[in-house]
Design an enzyme around this catalytic site. Structure first.
Site, PDB file in Angstrom:
ATOM      1  CE  LYS A  11       0.901   1.039   4.549  1.00  0.00           C
ATOM      2  NZ  LYS A  11       1.642   2.190   5.029  1.00  0.00           N
ATOM      3  CG  ASP A 147      -0.325   0.039   8.433  1.00  0.00           C
ATOM      4  OD1 ASP A 147      -1.004   0.964   8.897  1.00  0.00           O
ATOM      5  OD2 ASP A 147       0.853   0.157   8.063  1.00  0.00           O
TER       6      ASP A 147
END
Ligand code: C5P
Length: 311
Positions: A11, A147
């Protein structure tokens, strides 16, 4: 033995705002995050006994530092433990073999370790508990790392709290164009904890409309507008701790990037481009000194859309 496999993407953070410090010592965040087209391939095979193994193979990235890392400290294995706890699985038949083909640089802020954990959780759900509600999967993810829930949700998402509150930014009918970017990994690692410890307690935000503006640009697949709302509250701290990080951001700008930013707590930075071709031009301008890659964002995500493949 039954096996499941999934490509779990890394990401980038388009925004990362620090709103304050929480009672548990973590920082209260608000961050727009998007998966990118760089994948870890995670394969999980169940075992008849209770042993858990983890093998990592690097493809284009150096994984030598994982040699000697105790297996229980790897996020992929922490994900196995979180899933075992949630399902109350112990004893014979609670073990598994994890194999990760790693393509996301380690210690880059690109979510490679979190992607591994998310991939393991998704595979174990498919193998052990297909009916496990998404909320339980996300809760298991939050136990592993801040995350991980966003990686499980997949696609463009807004992360809040410690990272455990995740909201999809796009509705099921919204399929914006991907945005192209050049990611650069300077080759050194940044400790997430060290960066958060050094960034102090004051809020580091980008203004009232930052998040909305960023979300709108993502919905429109508009890289120019997105570039105007890039913000990372950790950037100044990382620039001070690791001065070359700023140099790479500036190099991306000189190479024509619409905007450049540190992702997560670094050390990787990225520059947004107008098109694939533009991204390749920017990448060429950097020379071959460090790891770099032309990537595109994955607005819809793959984890949520497809889930793991169980042959
Ligand atoms: O949750 P995770 O293991 O990814 O976080 C690593 C470190 O980063 C934590 O130990 C904490 O010091 C810091 N952190 C934080 N606030 C967050 C996320 C991480 O202070 N929201």
């Amino acid at each position: 033995m039954p096996t499941a496999t999934i490509d779990a993407p890394g990401k980038i953070n388009l925004t990362l705002e620090i709103l304050g410090v929480r009672d548990d010592g973590y920082h209260e965040l608000r961050s727009v995050v998007m998966p990118v087209s760089l994948y870890e391939t995670v394969t999980v095979t169940t075992r008849e006994d209770e042993a858990v193994t983890c093998e990592t193979i690097g493809e284009g990235v150096d994984v030598s530092e994982l040699d000697g890392l105790p297996v229980e400290r790897q996020l992929a294995v922490k994900a196995v433990r979180a899933m075992q706890r949630r399902l109350g699985r112990t004893g014979r038949g609670s073990g598994c073999d994890v194999r990760v083909v790693k393509r996301v640089p380690i210690g880059a802020g690109m979510g490679g370790g979190s992607a591994d954990a998310a991939g393991v959780l998704a595979c174990l759900r498919a193998l052990w508990a297909p009916d496990l509600p998404e909320a339980d999967l996300l809760a298991a993810g939050a136990e592993v790392g801040s995350d991980v829930p966003a990686m499980l949700v997949g696609g463009a998402a807004l992360m809040e709290g410690r990272g455990e509150r995740v909201r999809r930014l796009l509705g099921p009918e919204e399929h914006p164009a991907p945005m192209w970017l050049v990611a650069v990994f300077p080759g050194y690692h940044v400790s997430t904890k060290a960066v958060y410890d050094a960034c102090g307690e004051a809020p580091l935000t980008g203004g009232a409309h930052l998040c909305e503006n960023c979300a709108r640009s993502v919905r429109n697949g508009d890289s120019r507008a997105c570039a105007r709302s890039l913000f990372n509250g950790l950037q100044d701290t990382v620039n001070k701790l690791h001065p070359p990080t700023e140099r790479f951001c500036l190099a991306l700008g000189r190479g024509g990037a619409l905007g450049s930013l540190l992702t997560g707590s670094g050390s990787a930075v990225y520059g947004l481009a107008e098109s694939e071709r533009h991204a390749h031009e920017i990448r060429r301008s950097l020379g071959g000194e460090v790891w770099s890659n032309v990537l595109r964002t994955l607005p819809d995500g793959v984890m949520a859309a497809h889930g793991p493949l169980v042959p």
